[in-house]
Design a protein around this motif. Structure first.
Motif, PDB file in Angstrom:
ATOM      1  N   UNK A  13      73.723  -3.827  39.273  1.00  0.00           N
ATOM      2  CA  UNK A  13      74.576  -2.645  39.451  1.00  0.00           C
ATOM      3  C   UNK A  13      76.029  -2.912  39.087  1.00  0.00           C
ATOM      4  N   UNK A  14      76.450  -4.168  39.062  1.00  0.00           N
ATOM      5  CA  UNK A  14      77.813  -4.526  38.656  1.00  0.00           C
ATOM      6  C   UNK A  14      77.932  -4.791  37.166  1.00  0.00           C
ATOM      7  N   UNK A  15      76.807  -4.754  36.453  1.00  0.00           N
ATOM      8  CA  UNK A  15      76.820  -5.063  35.032  1.00  0.00           C
ATOM      9  C   UNK A  15      76.691  -6.542  34.736  1.00  0.00           C
ATOM     10  N   UNK A  16      76.366  -7.344  35.755  1.00  0.00           N
ATOM     11  CA  UNK A  16      76.203  -8.781  35.575  1.00  0.00           C
ATOM     12  C   UNK A  16      74.794  -9.074  35.066  1.00  0.00           C
ATOM     13  N   UNK A  17      74.713  -9.828  33.988  1.00  0.00           N
ATOM     14  CA  UNK A  17      73.425 -10.131  33.337  1.00  0.00           C
ATOM     15  C   UNK A  17      72.679 -11.242  34.055  1.00  0.00           C
ATOM     16  N   UNK A  18      71.380 -11.287  33.792  1.00  0.00           N
ATOM     17  CA  UNK A  18      70.581 -12.450  34.186  1.00  0.00           C
ATOM     18  C   UNK A  18      70.953 -13.573  33.226  1.00  0.00           C
ATOM     19  N   UNK A  19      70.976 -14.786  33.615  1.00  0.00           N
ATOM     20  CA  UNK A  19      70.597 -15.359  34.896  1.00  0.00           C
ATOM     21  C   UNK A  19      71.751 -15.462  35.897  1.00  0.00           C
ATOM     22  N   UNK A  20      72.944 -14.989  35.540  1.00  0.00           N
ATOM     23  CA  UNK A  20      74.087 -15.102  36.447  1.00  0.00           C
ATOM     24  C   UNK A  20      73.900 -14.315  37.739  1.00  0.00           C
ATOM     25  N   UNK A  21      73.147 -13.235  37.696  1.00  0.00           N
ATOM     26  CA  UNK A  21      72.909 -12.425  38.890  1.00  0.00           C
ATOM     27  C   UNK A  21      71.480 -12.606  39.383  1.00  0.00           C
ATOM     28  N   UNK A  22      71.312 -12.896  40.673  1.00  0.00           N
ATOM     29  CA  UNK A  22      69.962 -12.993  41.232  1.00  0.00           C
ATOM     30  C   UNK A  22      69.352 -11.615  41.497  1.00  0.00           C
ATOM     31  N   UNK A  23      70.119 -10.544  41.281  1.00  0.00           N
ATOM     32  CA  UNK A  23      69.666  -9.193  41.602  1.00  0.00           C
ATOM     33  C   UNK A  23      69.161  -8.402  40.407  1.00  0.00           C
ATOM     34  N   UNK A  24      69.035  -9.029  39.256  1.00  0.00           N
ATOM     35  CA  UNK A  24      68.501  -8.310  38.098  1.00  0.00           C
ATOM     36  C   UNK A  24      66.985  -8.207  38.229  1.00  0.00           C
ATOM     37  N   UNK A  25      66.381  -7.218  37.566  1.00  0.00           N
ATOM     38  CA  UNK A  25      64.920  -7.098  37.618  1.00  0.00           C
ATOM     39  C   UNK A  25      64.243  -8.306  36.970  1.00  0.00           C
ATOM     40  N   UNK A  26      63.022  -8.567  37.392  1.00  0.00           N
ATOM     41  CA  UNK A  26      62.214  -9.618  36.787  1.00  0.00           C
ATOM     42  C   UNK A  26      61.441  -9.012  35.623  1.00  0.00           C
ATOM     43  N   UNK A  27      61.296  -9.762  34.543  1.00  0.00           N
ATOM     44  CA  UNK A  27      60.618  -9.294  33.341  1.00  0.00           C
ATOM     45  C   UNK A  27      59.424 -10.203  33.063  1.00  0.00           C
ATOM     46  N   UNK A  28      58.249  -9.586  32.903  1.00  0.00           N
ATOM     47  CA  UNK A  28      57.029 -10.323  32.581  1.00  0.00           C
ATOM     48  C   UNK A  28      56.498  -9.789  31.250  1.00  0.00           C
ATOM     49  N   UNK A  29      56.219 -10.685  30.321  1.00  0.00           N
ATOM     50  CA  UNK A  29      55.703 -10.303  29.002  1.00  0.00           C
ATOM     51  C   UNK A  29      54.341 -10.953  28.821  1.00  0.00           C
ATOM     52  N   UNK A  30      53.353 -10.130  28.455  1.00  0.00           N
ATOM     53  CA  UNK A  30      51.999 -10.631  28.228  1.00  0.00           C
ATOM     54  C   UNK A  30      51.530 -10.161  26.858  1.00  0.00           C
ATOM     55  N   UNK A  31      51.012 -11.079  26.067  1.00  0.00           N
ATOM     56  CA  UNK A  31      50.494 -10.756  24.747  1.00  0.00           C
ATOM     57  C   UNK A  31      48.975 -10.716  24.782  1.00  0.00           C
ATOM     58  N   UNK A  32      48.394  -9.756  24.050  1.00  0.00           N
ATOM     59  CA  UNK A  32      46.950  -9.659  23.934  1.00  0.00           C
ATOM     60  C   UNK A  32      46.258  -9.192  25.205  1.00  0.00           C
ATOM     61  N   UNK A  33      46.871  -8.252  25.930  1.00  0.00           N
ATOM     62  CA  UNK A  33      46.306  -7.761  27.183  1.00  0.00           C
ATOM     63  C   UNK A  33      45.480  -6.509  26.894  1.00  0.00           C
ATOM     64  N   UNK A  34      44.227  -6.530  27.267  1.00  0.00           N
ATOM     65  CA  UNK A  34      43.357  -5.390  27.050  1.00  0.00           C
ATOM     66  C   UNK A  34      43.722  -4.253  27.997  1.00  0.00           C
ATOM     67  N   UNK A  35      43.715  -3.022  27.482  1.00  0.00           N
ATOM     68  CA  UNK A  35      43.979  -1.858  28.317  1.00  0.00           C
ATOM     69  C   UNK A  35      42.882  -1.678  29.358  1.00  0.00           C
ATOM     70  N   UNK A  36      41.715  -2.219  29.132  1.00  0.00           N
ATOM     71  CA  UNK A  36      40.607  -2.098  30.076  1.00  0.00           C
ATOM     72  C   UNK A  36      40.782  -2.991  31.290  1.00  0.00           C
ATOM     73  N   UNK A  37      41.759  -3.893  31.273  1.00  0.00           N
ATOM     74  CA  UNK A  37      41.979  -4.784  32.404  1.00  0.00           C
ATOM     75  C   UNK A  37      42.890  -4.184  33.465  1.00  0.00           C
ATOM     76  N   UNK A  38      43.005  -2.835  33.498  1.00  0.00           N
ATOM     77  CA  UNK A  38      43.793  -2.176  34.526  1.00  0.00           C
ATOM     78  C   UNK A  38      45.263  -2.071  34.233  1.00  0.00           C
ATOM     79  N   UNK A  39      45.669  -2.283  33.004  1.00  0.00           N
ATOM     80  CA  UNK A  39      47.083  -2.250  32.651  1.00  0.00           C
ATOM     81  C   UNK A  39      47.592  -0.871  32.311  1.00  0.00           C
ATOM     82  N   UNK A  40      46.732   0.115  32.203  1.00  0.00           N
ATOM     83  CA  UNK A  40      47.216   1.448  31.847  1.00  0.00           C
ATOM     84  C   UNK A  40      46.960   2.431  32.932  1.00  0.00           C
TER      85      UNK A  40
END
Length: 103
Positions: free
Chosen positions: A76-103
């Motif tokens: 909320x202050x405009x401070x980027x990760x990793x300097x701020x512990x309050x930024x959202x966490x980002x998870x990236x997954x490659x090759x994930x089937x839509x049938x595995x409950x991701x949609x």
């Protein structure tokens, strides 16, 4: 954009709110779409290759093709990760089937 899943948008990025109002921008070199949420209700802007918005609590998911090009999260202050512990966490997954409950 018509809804695509599985083979056409095989990758998944998940933004997890940290309990603090935060902003995110993600850019891919393929196509991207929001999964399971209303972009107007969640104040999310999605173009062909990018998404940006705000998150406080909860989870925002996007399916995409290609590779992740850029991720930028700030608290909320405009401070980027990793300097701020309050930024959202980002998870990236490659090759994930839509049938595995991701949609």
């Amino acid at each position: 954009m018509p809804e695509q899943t599985g083979d056409t948008l095989p990758n998944l990025v998940t933004i997890v709110g940290s309990g603090v109002p935060s902003n995110y921008e993600i850019t891919v070199n393929g196509d991207i779409e929001l999964v399971g949420a209303d972009p107007l209700e969640d104040a999310t802007v999605v173009t062909d290759h990018a998404a940006e918005g705000a998150v406080e609590t909860g989870v925002m998911r996007f399916r995409f093709s290609g590779e992740m090009a850029n991720v930028h999260v700030v608290d909320w202050n405009g401070t980027s990760a990793p300097e701020s512990p309050n930024t959202p966490h980002v998870h990236i997954e490659y090759g994930v089937s839509a049938r595995n409950g991701s949609n």
